[in-house]
Write an enzyme that holds these catalytic residues in place. Sequence first.
Site, short mmCIF file in Angstrom:
data_model
loop_
_atom_site.label_atom_id
_atom_site.label_comp_id
_atom_site.label_asym_id
_atom_site.label_seq_id
_atom_site.Cartn_x
_atom_site.Cartn_y
_atom_site.Cartn_z
N ARG A 113 0.83 -1.22 0.00
CA ARG A 113 0.00 0.00 0.00
C ARG A 113 0.85 1.26 0.00
O ARG A 113 0.43 2.29 -0.53
CB ARG A 113 -0.94 0.00 1.20
CG ARG A 113 -2.06 -1.00 1.00
CD ARG A 113 -2.97 -1.03 2.17
NE ARG A 113 -4.24 -1.65 1.80
CZ ARG A 113 -5.29 -1.72 2.59
NH1 ARG A 113 -5.22 -1.20 3.79
NH2 ARG A 113 -6.39 -2.28 2.19
N LYS A 119 -15.88 -15.43 4.03
CA LYS A 119 -16.95 -14.55 4.49
C LYS A 119 -17.97 -14.31 3.38
O LYS A 119 -17.85 -13.39 2.58
CB LYS A 119 -16.36 -13.23 4.97
CG LYS A 119 -15.64 -13.37 6.29
CD LYS A 119 -15.06 -12.05 6.74
CE LYS A 119 -13.58 -12.14 6.97
NZ LYS A 119 -12.71 -11.48 6.04
N GLY A 153 -6.77 -8.20 -0.54
CA GLY A 153 -6.88 -9.08 0.63
C GLY A 153 -6.09 -10.36 0.49
O GLY A 153 -4.93 -10.37 0.09
N GLY A 166 -12.02 -4.75 0.94
CA GLY A 166 -13.40 -4.38 1.29
C GLY A 166 -13.97 -3.33 0.34
O GLY A 166 -15.11 -3.45 -0.13
#
Length: 402
Positions: free
Chosen positions: A38, A198, A353, A376
Amino acid sequence: MFFKKTLRDVDVRGKRVLVRVDFNVSLTEDRNVLDDTRILASLPTIRHLISQGAKTIIITHLGRPKNYDAHLRVDPLAEALSRYIARPVRKLDRTVGEEVKKVIEIMKPGDVLMLENLRFHEEEKRNDPQFARELASLADIFVNDAFGTAHRAHASTVGVPKYLPAVAGFLLETEVVHLTKLLETPERPFYAVLGGNKIADKLGVISNFLNRVDELFLGGGMCFTFLKARGLNVGKSIVWDEYLEEAKRIMKEIEKGNSRCSLHLPLDFVLAPEISEVAESKVTTVENFYDDWMGLDIGPMTQKFYRDSLQEAKTIFWNGPMGVFEIEKFAAGTKMICETMAYSRGTTIVGGGDSDAALRRFGYSGLITFVSTGGGACLKFLEGEPLPGVESLLDATEVVKV
Ligand code: AMP
C-alpha cells in the site's frame, strides 16, 4: 470513466496539501513494515506532489486502536516512506492542533510530513465534523488516495472534503477506472472466480455480477452454503446458515434464466477432519461427502474444469482463495487460480486481501493486470455501491477554488 477531479486538475505549487493515504499495513513484532504494497501504491501521488513543490502532509490510520496505543504509532510508516522517496519524512506525534500548525507553517515546498495515527482520535470513525474541520484547517487542498478506506464514511474521508477542495490521488483514480471498466465495459467473455470464507462480503457482488459476467466460478469456504442450499451433504464444512435463503434465491434466478451468467460450483473437494497441517486428507466428489470431514480445497477435477474454462476468458476477476491456502496440502486450488490468472492472455483483475497474499506467496504478483489495494472497498464497489470516499470528491465539471 472517472468523473471526479484528480490531482492533475489542481495547481499544488507551494500549497499545503493534506493527503489521506491508506498505509494500514502489517508490521513485524519489532515494528518494521512487513507488507509495503500500500505504501508503494501511493508513491506516484506523493512523488508528484514533491516534484510540483507542494508541502505534503500525510494522514493515515494504522490498525484498530480504540484511542492512543503506542504500538500503533505511525513512525515505521514514515521511516519506510522516507526510504522509498529518498528524502526525510518528518513524523509528528500529534494529528491536529496548534503544534501541528506551527510545524506546517515552517514547511518548505517539497517537504513531507506525516501526522500521527488518525484512529487515536475516536472522532475519526464517528466522522465528527469538528475533527474534520481541524484536519481541514491544516491545508489548502485535500487529496484522497486511500482507496482501501473509501467505503468508510470517516472524518478523513468524507468529513474533510466539506471544508477543502477535494480531489482524487492517482491510486484512487486508477482503482476506480479499472473497477468501473470491469463493471461497465469488460472485454468478453468476462469470467469471475469468487472464494474465501466470508460469504456476507460476497453475496452482493454475486448478485451484481449475475447480469454482468458470463461465467461465475465459486470455491472456498463460502461455496458450502450454496451446496447445502442445493440439499447436498457438506459434512462439517463451514456453512453460513443465515445466508442459505439468499444462496437459494441467487441459484433460482439463474435457473429461471433471469441472469446473463452460469454458476459453477465445485465437483470435488480435498477433505480433512480438521484444519491442520498434519491432518489426514482425502479427495471425494461432492455427492460423496464424509459426515465428519470438512472441505478445505477444491479437488483435482474442479481444478482442471476451472482452469480449462478460464482459458477462454478475455477478462477474469478473482477474489477469495479456493481453499485454506495457508496450509500446503490445501493450497493447490488457489495456486492453480493464481497461475491461470498469471498466464491468461486477457485482462486479469484481483480484488486485494487474501487473494493478493496468495499471489505473492506463490510468486505471481507481477503477472496480473491490476491488483486492487482495497479488499473491502473493491467488493463494495463491485456490489454497485457508491463509495463515500469517492462520492465526496469534487466532480470533474466543478470549478476548483483554492
Ligand atoms: P475471506 O477473508 O472471506 O476472503 O476468506 C479468506 C480465508 O478463507 C482464508 O484465510 C482461507 O484460509 C479461508 N478458507 C478458504 N477456503 C476455506 C474452506 N474451504 N474452509 C475454511 N476456510 C477456508
